[in-house]
Enzyme design. Structure first.
Site, short mmCIF file in Angstrom:
data_model
loop_
_atom_site.label_atom_id
_atom_site.label_comp_id
_atom_site.label_asym_id
_atom_site.label_seq_id
_atom_site.Cartn_x
_atom_site.Cartn_y
_atom_site.Cartn_z
N ALA A 100 0.86 -1.19 0.00
CA ALA A 100 0.00 0.00 0.00
C ALA A 100 0.88 1.23 0.00
O ALA A 100 2.09 1.14 0.28
CB ALA A 100 -0.91 0.01 1.23
N HIS A 521 9.90 -8.59 11.61
CA HIS A 521 10.94 -7.57 11.77
C HIS A 521 12.16 -7.96 10.93
O HIS A 521 13.28 -8.00 11.44
CB HIS A 521 11.36 -7.43 13.23
CG HIS A 521 10.33 -6.83 14.12
ND1 HIS A 521 10.48 -6.78 15.50
CD2 HIS A 521 9.13 -6.26 13.86
CE1 HIS A 521 9.40 -6.20 16.04
NE2 HIS A 521 8.58 -5.88 15.06
#
Length: 583
Positions: A100, A521
């Site tokens: 996005a 992460h």
């Protein structure tokens, strides 16, 4: 003739016409949008950002500050899958990343925690002169616009030290109005205190150890998530010199090499537009890869930058030999325990506890430190062998010794536990912070940039599994310690039958393997590190062997940190923008 050329390019799937910009940025994520904002401040500079995702400013799965995980497996999630993981019973694992305008900042947990000072100082030891806590901290403050807690939020446990926060940056941080206002924070704080973990008044001070209630990337007064687009793009989207182009960057294009230069210059990029057609655009200054730890190394490989052994198998001509591309991948394994309770928590419960090796191992810390130090060369060889020797055991051992010193000499935090609640469930989510395990991410083929070989190699090194087991025991101990134990009814996940109160190490390891999820992460796959250690970019974030290609995203972080990536990435991107402007 032009018509003939146009028809030929069309048949080949290549756009006949491309635009020209001063800077071309691959990826409109956390780092890419900050860079686009800063570089386009000069109206004479033309900036393009290539991003396959769309505008999500009105997507409730993004804006709702209580909706973490709701965007997973939707159209704004890349929905990657890892290769089968030995540490997860040889099963592949879903791996989420934002697709996005705003990147993963649109779907993450909004946690704003930086890490321990010594971990940033270690970057310098890895060959990055001028990169340490003291030099990065001003940028951490510069990006931030911290919102002071309300009286109700103070009463619910929110706290901070103004010395460590900025109040005039573009990125809003703070505590949500939905912060649970019952007595749970006092109970949790006292219980952790009883276990030897005192209250940390501000987890963003560079010292993370202890119990804290952390701030988040959100606009409290508007009650919405503060993603990178809301902070850095929407306020400036009308700039005529800033353009987002919808497409997926596939590779760099190279200018003809100069006869008297030992570096290559990129003259643009190629991307696939929404129809699948390949379009080429050119740059007059630089190409900046900000596509994230999974995608940036794939773009480099497709461009001929990487390990010749891998590139040859893909049918790609090696332009620059950099075996570290796609290597050094580090992610943390995440595990959860769930208990039924006597309360009903309506609101968010963002409580974190960070532990050091001294906390985890007690009076055995020095003994374990010596024993693990003696194993570093063995671990380095194991990681090197598992990754087909792309990075040598000697290189890895140098890195591991720096990481080992962080753990056993600098006493940084190595484990994190989230203590949270949802309805009538009490939850611990926990992960080791500094894994020695290293994996990789590479192209499967030049056509499959959206389906990489993503292999984090969780628990490759047994020490990681030992730390995760100890952390699981600590998380379990919390719920059996007063006063929070008074709120607990029973263990629901995984349940007493699977994991009894006094479970053996073997039972814990079985549970950890069956329940492993990524912490999302990922770092290190284009490490900012000395080339001699397998680094990909130099301290100016420039790809070795190039004159005008930089990488600015989580892939450049060379070693894991005791925090959540977002806070660090904004600061790194802020500093990168300054470096680029001054170059």
């Amino acid at each position: 003739m032009e018509l003939v050329i146009s028809l030929l390019l069309f048949v080949l799937g290549i756009g006949a016409k491309g635009e020209t910009f001063d800077y071309v940025i691959a990826g409109a994520g956390t780092s890419g949008l900050l860079l686009a904002n800063r570089l386009s401040e000069d109206p004479k500079i033309q900036v393009a950002v290539i991003e396959p995702g769309g505008d999500v400013r009105n997507n409730p799965n993004v804006t709702d500050v209580t909706a973490f995980t709701r965007a997973f497996d939707t159209e704004i999630d890349w929905q990657y899958t890892t290769t089968p993981q030995a540490g997860a019973n040889n099963n592949p694992i879903p791996f989420h990343a934002g697709k996005a305008i705003g990147g993963t900042s649109t779907i993450n947990g909004m946690t704003y925690i930086r890490g321990d000072k010594a971990e940033f100082d270690a970057w310098e030891s890895l060959g990055n002169d001028g990169w340490n806590w003291d030099t990065l901290f001003p940028y951490m403050k510069r990006v931030e616009n911290f919102t002071l807690p309300t009286e109700a939020q103070y009463a619910a446990g929110a706290g901070f030290d103004a010395e460590y926060h900025g109040d005039s940056g573009a990125l809003k941080t703070g505590f949500p109005f939905q912060l649970f206002n019952g007595s749970l924070h006092e109970v949790a704080e006292q219980t952790w205190e009883n276990l030897g973990y005192p209250l940390n008044p501000d987890v963003n001070s560079g010292e993370t150890r202890g119990f804290s209630i952390w701030p988040q990337t959100l606009d409290r007064d508007a009650n919405v998530r503060e993603d990178a687009a809301r902070a850095y793009y929407y306020p400036v989207e009308q700039r005529p010199n800033l353009k987002i182009i919808k497409g997926t960057v596939t590779k760099l294009t190279w200018a003809d090499p100069s006869t008297n230069s030992d570096t290559l210059a990129a003259d643009g990029i190629e991307y696939r537009d929404v129809s699948g057609k390949t379009v080429a655009i050119t740059t007059t200054k630089e190409v900046i890869l900000s596509a994230g730890s999974v995608r940036s190394p794939l773009i480099l490989e497709a461009s001929g930058v990487g390990n010749p052994n891998i590139l040859e198998k893909l049918g790609i001509e090696t332009k620059i030999e950099l075996p570290g591309v796609g290597e050094h991948l580090q992610d943390q394994p995440n595990t959860a325990l769930v208990y039924s309770s006597k309360i009903n928590a309506a609101g968010t419960v963002p409580y974190a506890t960070f532990a050091t090796a001294q906390d985890m191992f007690g009076d055995q810390a020095s003994v374990i430190g010596a024993a693990t130090d003696a194993k570093l060369s063995e671990w380095a060889q194991k990681v090197s062998d598992a990754n087909n020797g792309a990075i040598s055991a000697g290189q890895l051992e140098q890195i591991f010794r720096i990481q080992h010193d962080l753990i056993f000499k600098s006493n940084v935090t190595i484990a994190e536990t989230l203590t949270t609640a949802s309805g009538d469930n009490l939850i611990s989510a926990f992960w080791l912070l500094l894994p020695f395990s290293r994996g990789s991410v590479h192209l499967k083929s030049v056509e499959q940039i959206n389906d990489p070989a993503l292999d984090p190699k969780y628990y490759l090194i047994d020490f990681d599994l030992s730390v995760q087991t100890g952390l699981g025991r600590l998380s379990e101990e919390l719920w059996h310690t007063s006063p929070i134990s008074d709120l607990v009814i029973e263990n629901l996940v995984p349940g007493e039958a699977t994991l009894p109160r006094n479970a053996t190490n073997a039972q814990w390891e079985t549970f950890l393997a069956s329940s492993l999820t990524p912490n999302h992460h990922p770092i290190g796959s284009a490490s900012m590190m000395a080339r001699e250690l397998g680094g990909v970019v130099d301290p100016q974030l420039k790809v070795y062997g190039t004159s005008n290609v930089r990488v600015v995203d989580a892939s450049v972080l060379p070693i894991q940190i005791s925090g959540h990536l977002t806070a660090t990435l904004y600061a790194v991107a802020e500093r990168a923008a300054e470096i680029i402007k001054n170059s």
